[in-house]
Design a protein around this motif. Structure first.
Motif, PDB file in Angstrom:
ATOM      1  N   ASP A   1      61.871  41.786  31.525  1.00  0.00           N
ATOM      2  CA  ASP A   1      60.906  40.583  30.673  1.00  0.00           C
ATOM      3  C   ASP A   1      61.427  42.315  29.838  1.00  0.00           C
ATOM      4  OD1 ASP A   1      59.749  39.964  29.191  1.00  0.00           O
ATOM      5  OD2 ASP A   1      58.215  39.084  30.503  1.00  0.00           O
ATOM      6  N   TRP A   2      62.328  41.202  29.244  1.00  0.00           N
ATOM      7  CA  TRP A   2      62.893  42.468  27.795  1.00  0.00           C
ATOM      8  C   TRP A   2      61.516  42.484  26.784  1.00  0.00           C
ATOM      9  CZ3 TRP A   2      65.305  45.657  29.882  1.00  0.00           C
ATOM     10  CH2 TRP A   2      66.535  45.851  31.243  1.00  0.00           C
ATOM     11  N   HIS A   3      60.817  40.880  26.822  1.00  0.00           N
ATOM     12  CA  HIS A   3      59.533  41.170  26.109  1.00  0.00           C
ATOM     13  C   HIS A   3      58.463  41.956  26.045  1.00  0.00           C
ATOM     14  CE1 HIS A   3      55.952  39.572  23.577  1.00  0.00           C
ATOM     15  NE2 HIS A   3      56.435  38.972  24.485  1.00  0.00           N
TER      16      HIS A   3
ATOM     17  N   ALA B   1      58.705  46.207  25.968  1.00  0.00           N
ATOM     18  CA  ALA B   1      59.038  45.925  24.507  1.00  0.00           C
ATOM     19  C   ALA B   1      57.362  46.048  23.693  1.00  0.00           C
ATOM     20  CB  ALA B   1      59.771  45.525  23.039  1.00  0.00           C
ATOM     21  N   TYR B   2      57.061  45.422  24.537  1.00  0.00           N
ATOM     22  CA  TYR B   2      55.245  44.607  23.781  1.00  0.00           C
ATOM     23  C   TYR B   2      54.917  45.899  24.974  1.00  0.00           C
ATOM     24  CZ  TYR B   2      50.680  42.952  23.844  1.00  0.00           C
ATOM     25  OH  TYR B   2      49.463  42.992  24.069  1.00  0.00           O
TER      26      TYR B   2
ATOM     27  N   ASP C   1      63.404  43.842  22.211  1.00  0.00           N
ATOM     28  CA  ASP C   1      63.668  43.530  23.268  1.00  0.00           C
ATOM     29  C   ASP C   1      64.884  42.975  22.771  1.00  0.00           C
ATOM     30  OD1 ASP C   1      63.188  41.951  20.653  1.00  0.00           O
ATOM     31  OD2 ASP C   1      62.414  40.574  22.763  1.00  0.00           O
TER      32      ASP C   1
ATOM     33  N   GLN D   1      68.025  44.197  25.781  1.00  0.00           N
ATOM     34  CA  GLN D   1      68.787  42.871  26.189  1.00  0.00           C
ATOM     35  C   GLN D   1      70.604  43.231  26.311  1.00  0.00           C
ATOM     36  OE1 GLN D   1      68.679  39.908  28.127  1.00  0.00           O
ATOM     37  NE2 GLN D   1      70.124  41.059  28.740  1.00  0.00           N
TER      38      GLN D   1
END
Length: 187
Positions: free
Chosen positions: A150-152, A155-156, A176, A180
């Motif tokens: 879950d790249w978001h 990043a978060y 993100d 990916q």
């Protein structure tokens, strides 16, 4: 300056339940795959003046407040100036190596002092990756996000909630999306 091998990445990924391609992507996005400056041989750093102010609020302004992001020569001038004023605060206010782990995380990644963490990271890129993996595993939400790709959320949890806004300010692709794309190269 010992370079990282694919076996190092594979071993650390496997030992910590992380997919090899996901960890390779993380390395690429964080540091471009380099833990040491090829010109000077010094560890790659990112000195953060805002963190130095928090750690050493009494420090007057100086060269440390004028670092040039992503130009190692300028980073080291700023870091050395801050180190002269307060070594511990300077090391805590700097991210280091392949995974750019901030110095203030030294106890989270298993060290008694920030200096011990730096000494460990200066030995090899494998050690630098080990620091990054320790940080990921210590942050359960980040570790789970990386496992799920879950790249978001990666990043978060790694760069903060404003990672998209910061990318816009710096004229960069959001973290993100970079993760990916890098991941797709290694699968």
């Amino acid at each position: 300056m010992k370079k990282l091998t694919n076996n190092d990445v594979s071993d650390l990924a496997c030992q910590n339940g992380i997919e090899y391609a996901a960890l390779k992507a993380f390395i690429e996005v964080e540091s471009g795959g380099r833990g040491f400056d090829p010109v000077t041989g010094k560890i790659i750093i990112q000195f953060e003046p805002s963190w130095f102010r928090k750690k050493a609020p009494y420090a007057p302004t100086g060269k440390w407040s004028l670092n040039g992001v992503e130009r190692q020569s300028k980073e080291w001038i700023a870091f050395n100036d801050a180190f002269y004023k307060d070594p511990d605060a300077a090391m805590q206010a700097t991210s280091i190596g392949l995974m750019q782990v901030m110095g203030f995380n030294y106890s989270m990644v298993g060290f008694k002092t920030v200096g011990e963490m730096w000494d460990f990271a200066k030995v090899s890129e494998r050690n630098q990756l080990d620091l990054g993996v320790r940080f990921i595993v210590a942050n359960r939400k980040l570790h789970n996000a990386l496992i799920k790709k879950d790249w978001h959320l990666v990043a978060y949890y790694y760069n903060g909630e404003k990672y998209r806004e910061m990318a816009k300010i710096w004229g960069r692709e959001p973290y993100d999306i970079s993760m990916q794309k890098a991941y797709n190269k290694y699968i």
